[in-house]
Motif scaffolding. Sequence first.
Motif, PDB file in Angstrom:
ATOM      1  N   GLY A 155       6.517   0.166  -4.405  1.00 25.56           N
ATOM      2  CA  GLY A 155       5.208   0.477  -3.845  1.00 25.56           C
ATOM      3  C   GLY A 155       4.532   1.609  -4.605  1.00 25.56           C
ATOM      4  N   THR A 156       3.269   1.844  -4.274  1.00 24.77           N
ATOM      5  CA  THR A 156       2.485   2.874  -4.938  1.00 24.77           C
ATOM      6  C   THR A 156       2.472   4.135  -4.090  1.00 24.77           C
ATOM      7  OG1 THR A 156       1.095   1.161  -5.912  1.00 24.77           O
ATOM      8  CG2 THR A 156       0.237   3.417  -5.931  1.00 24.77           C
ATOM      9  N   LYS A 157       3.007   5.200  -4.645  1.00 25.04           N
ATOM     10  CA  LYS A 157       3.079   6.464  -3.920  1.00 25.04           C
ATOM     11  C   LYS A 157       1.679   6.922  -3.530  1.00 25.04           C
ATOM     12  CE  LYS A 157       4.108  10.397  -6.049  1.00 25.04           C
ATOM     13  NZ  LYS A 157       4.859  11.463  -6.716  1.00 25.04           N
ATOM     14  N   GLY A 158       1.517   7.288  -2.236  1.00 23.28           N
ATOM     15  CA  GLY A 158       0.250   7.810  -1.750  1.00 23.28           C
ATOM     16  C   GLY A 158      -0.774   6.776  -1.334  1.00 23.28           C
ATOM     17  N   GLU A 159      -0.475   5.485  -1.483  1.00 23.59           N
ATOM     18  CA  GLU A 159      -1.423   4.422  -1.127  1.00 23.59           C
ATOM     19  C   GLU A 159      -1.126   3.898   0.274  1.00 23.59           C
ATOM     20  OE1 GLU A 159      -1.689  -0.068  -2.531  1.00 23.59           O
ATOM     21  OE2 GLU A 159      -2.449   1.312  -4.070  1.00 23.59           O
ATOM     22  N   VAL A 160      -2.131   3.945   1.149  1.00 18.44           N
ATOM     23  CA  VAL A 160      -1.984   3.480   2.533  1.00 18.44           C
ATOM     24  C   VAL A 160      -2.242   1.983   2.602  1.00 18.44           C
ATOM     25  CG1 VAL A 160      -2.818   3.724   4.903  1.00 18.44           C
ATOM     26  CG2 VAL A 160      -2.763   5.717   3.401  1.00 18.44           C
ATOM     27  N   ALA A 217       6.466  -5.720   4.689  1.00 22.27           N
ATOM     28  CA  ALA A 217       6.998  -4.393   4.346  1.00 22.27           C
ATOM     29  C   ALA A 217       8.146  -4.508   3.348  1.00 22.27           C
ATOM     30  CB  ALA A 217       7.462  -3.666   5.608  1.00 22.27           C
ATOM     31  N   ALA A 218       9.045  -5.461   3.569  1.00 16.91           N
ATOM     32  CA  ALA A 218      10.183  -5.652   2.668  1.00 16.91           C
ATOM     33  C   ALA A 218       9.710  -6.042   1.266  1.00 16.91           C
ATOM     34  CB  ALA A 218      11.130  -6.708   3.225  1.00 16.91           C
ATOM     35  N   ASN A 219       8.690  -6.885   1.181  1.00 16.93           N
ATOM     36  CA  ASN A 219       8.148  -7.290  -0.127  1.00 16.93           C
ATOM     37  C   ASN A 219       7.493  -6.125  -0.850  1.00 16.93           C
ATOM     38  OD1 ASN A 219       8.966  -9.954   0.096  1.00 16.93           O
ATOM     39  ND2 ASN A 219       7.050 -10.623   1.008  1.00 16.93           N
ATOM     40  N   LEU A 220       6.774  -5.279  -0.106  1.00 15.42           N
ATOM     41  CA  LEU A 220       6.054  -4.168  -0.729  1.00 15.42           C
ATOM     42  C   LEU A 220       6.943  -2.976  -1.082  1.00 15.42           C
ATOM     43  CD1 LEU A 220       2.793  -4.058   1.421  1.00 15.42           C
ATOM     44  CD2 LEU A 220       2.962  -4.641  -1.000  1.00 15.42           C
ATOM     45  N   TYR A 221       7.886  -2.648  -0.190  1.00 17.70           N
ATOM     46  CA  TYR A 221       8.622  -1.386  -0.313  1.00 17.70           C
ATOM     47  C   TYR A 221      10.123  -1.534  -0.539  1.00 17.70           C
ATOM     48  CZ  TYR A 221       4.206  -0.044   1.787  1.00 17.70           C
ATOM     49  OH  TYR A 221       2.874   0.104   2.058  1.00 17.70           O
ATOM     50  N   GLY A 222      10.622  -2.754  -0.598  1.00 13.37           N
ATOM     51  CA  GLY A 222      12.050  -2.984  -0.787  1.00 13.37           C
ATOM     52  C   GLY A 222      12.725  -3.198   0.558  1.00 13.37           C
ATOM     53  N   PRO A 223      13.623  -4.182   0.639  1.00 10.05           N
ATOM     54  CA  PRO A 223      14.215  -4.554   1.926  1.00 10.05           C
ATOM     55  C   PRO A 223      15.071  -3.468   2.577  1.00 10.05           C
ATOM     56  CG  PRO A 223      15.220  -5.794   0.135  1.00 10.05           C
ATOM     57  CD  PRO A 223      14.084  -5.032  -0.454  1.00 10.05           C
ATOM     58  N   GLY A 224      15.674  -2.595   1.805  1.00 10.85           N
ATOM     59  CA  GLY A 224      16.552  -1.590   2.393  1.00 10.85           C
ATOM     60  C   GLY A 224      15.978  -0.180   2.418  1.00 10.85           C
ATOM     61  N   LEU A 271      11.739   1.847   8.996  1.00 16.25           N
ATOM     62  CA  LEU A 271      10.892   2.475  10.008  1.00 16.25           C
ATOM     63  C   LEU A 271       9.796   1.517  10.481  1.00 16.25           C
ATOM     64  CD1 LEU A 271      10.434   6.149   8.766  1.00 16.25           C
ATOM     65  CD2 LEU A 271      11.286   5.431  10.986  1.00 16.25           C
ATOM     66  N   ILE A 272       9.184   0.808   9.557  1.00 11.61           N
ATOM     67  CA  ILE A 272       8.138  -0.156   9.917  1.00 11.61           C
ATOM     68  C   ILE A 272       8.700  -1.224  10.840  1.00 11.61           C
ATOM     69  CG2 ILE A 272       6.638  -1.981   9.015  1.00 11.61           C
ATOM     70  CD1 ILE A 272       6.326  -0.156   6.488  1.00 11.61           C
ATOM     71  N   ARG A 273       9.861  -1.755  10.495  1.00 10.20           N
ATOM     72  CA  ARG A 273      10.497  -2.794  11.313  1.00 10.20           C
ATOM     73  C   ARG A 273      10.742  -2.264  12.733  1.00 10.20           C
ATOM     74  NH1 ARG A 273      14.498  -4.065   8.172  1.00 10.20           N
ATOM     75  NH2 ARG A 273      13.450  -5.859   7.289  1.00 10.20           N
ATOM     76  N   THR A 274      11.259  -1.064  12.846  1.00 19.03           N
ATOM     77  CA  THR A 274      11.538  -0.460  14.153  1.00 19.03           C
ATOM     78  C   THR A 274      10.256  -0.275  14.955  1.00 19.03           C
ATOM     79  OG1 THR A 274      13.485   0.673  13.282  1.00 19.03           O
ATOM     80  CG2 THR A 274      12.527   1.557  15.314  1.00 19.03           C
ATOM     81  N   LEU A 275       9.206   0.200  14.302  1.00 17.58           N
ATOM     82  CA  LEU A 275       7.930   0.414  14.991  1.00 17.58           C
ATOM     83  C   LEU A 275       7.348  -0.903  15.500  1.00 17.58           C
ATOM     84  CD1 LEU A 275       6.401   3.043  12.555  1.00 17.58           C
ATOM     85  CD2 LEU A 275       7.048   3.449  14.950  1.00 17.58           C
ATOM     86  N   VAL A 311       7.558   8.997  -1.332  1.00 18.40           N
ATOM     87  CA  VAL A 311       8.351   9.149  -2.545  1.00 18.40           C
ATOM     88  C   VAL A 311       8.857   7.768  -2.924  1.00 18.40           C
ATOM     89  CG1 VAL A 311      10.380  10.247  -3.548  1.00 18.40           C
ATOM     90  CG2 VAL A 311       9.105  11.439  -1.789  1.00 18.40           C
ATOM     91  N   THR A 312       8.847   7.457  -4.208  1.00 17.15           N
ATOM     92  CA  THR A 312       9.389   6.177  -4.645  1.00 17.15           C
ATOM     93  C   THR A 312      10.533   6.412  -5.614  1.00 17.15           C
ATOM     94  OG1 THR A 312       7.702   6.057  -6.356  1.00 17.15           O
ATOM     95  CG2 THR A 312       7.252   4.867  -4.326  1.00 17.15           C
ATOM     96  N   ALA A 313      11.712   6.013  -5.199  1.00 17.48           N
ATOM     97  CA  ALA A 313      12.910   6.038  -6.044  1.00 17.48           C
ATOM     98  C   ALA A 313      13.088   7.341  -6.805  1.00 17.48           C
ATOM     99  CB  ALA A 313      12.905   4.850  -7.008  1.00 17.48           C
ATOM    100  N   GLY A 314      12.969   8.437  -6.133  1.00 16.54           N
ATOM    101  CA  GLY A 314      13.155   9.746  -6.768  1.00 16.54           C
ATOM    102  C   GLY A 314      13.468  10.792  -5.726  1.00 16.54           C
ATOM    103  N   SER A 315      13.463  12.029  -6.139  1.00 14.86           N
ATOM    104  CA  SER A 315      13.753  13.097  -5.197  1.00 14.86           C
ATOM    105  C   SER A 315      12.533  13.379  -4.336  1.00 14.86           C
ATOM    106  CB  SER A 315      14.161  14.366  -5.952  1.00 14.86           C
ATOM    107  OG  SER A 315      13.102  14.804  -6.768  1.00 14.86           O
ATOM    108  N   ALA A 316      12.779  13.676  -3.072  1.00 17.57           N
ATOM    109  CA  ALA A 316      11.695  13.942  -2.129  1.00 17.57           C
ATOM    110  C   ALA A 316      11.165  15.353  -2.328  1.00 17.57           C
ATOM    111  CB  ALA A 316      12.201  13.771  -0.704  1.00 17.57           C
ATOM    112  N   ALA A 317       9.874  15.453  -2.523  1.00 21.21           N
ATOM    113  CA  ALA A 317       9.232  16.749  -2.677  1.00 21.21           C
ATOM    114  C   ALA A 317       8.259  16.944  -1.526  1.00 21.21           C
ATOM    115  CB  ALA A 317       8.502  16.831  -4.011  1.00 21.21           C
TER     116      ALA A 317
END
Length: 165
Positions: free
Chosen positions: A37-42, A51-58, A64-68, A82-88
């Motif tokens: 997915g694109t960081k910062g894009e709503v 959600a799984a297609n856009l952000y990865g199934p796991g 969180l989306i699935r739970t909501l 954050v996408t595949a990196g350290s959370a800042a």
Amino acid sequence: MSSYERPGVYSSYEVTSALYGSGGGRGVGVAAVASAGTKGEVTLITGAAQAANLYGPGSNLTQLIRTLLENGAPRVYAVPAVTAGSAAQGDYEAAFAALMEEPDIGCMVCDSQSAAVHKALREAVLSGTEQTKYRVAVVEQSGTASALCAAALALNCERVALVGN
């Protein structure tokens, strides 16, 4: 019979979308770690498969989306913090700012357990009040009862619910 009340702040929140069926109520904004997915894009998410297609199934964001959605959220607005990196912290702040631009959000959540990120979410929610974008936030923290009490005291906000695990 006498009734005594003390001065203070009293808040009452009601989840109405579950009462009125899907489509009713305001949406939920979520910022979390995603493996794609694109960081910062709503994006407005309408189903778990999307959600799984856009952000990865796991990814945290997909989970969180699935739970909501399974628990009655009428609409979910998602943004990868954050996408595949350290959370800042700055990444989460940018994600919260992007979610604050959406007028249909009534509640905001994130996957971080960082006190600094929780405070950033609190500030975003409180700043929305000035723009008549009234919102509540839900954050998660783990630890002992005294650690959870300290975290709640640090947040000290009627618009933020701290959930302990």
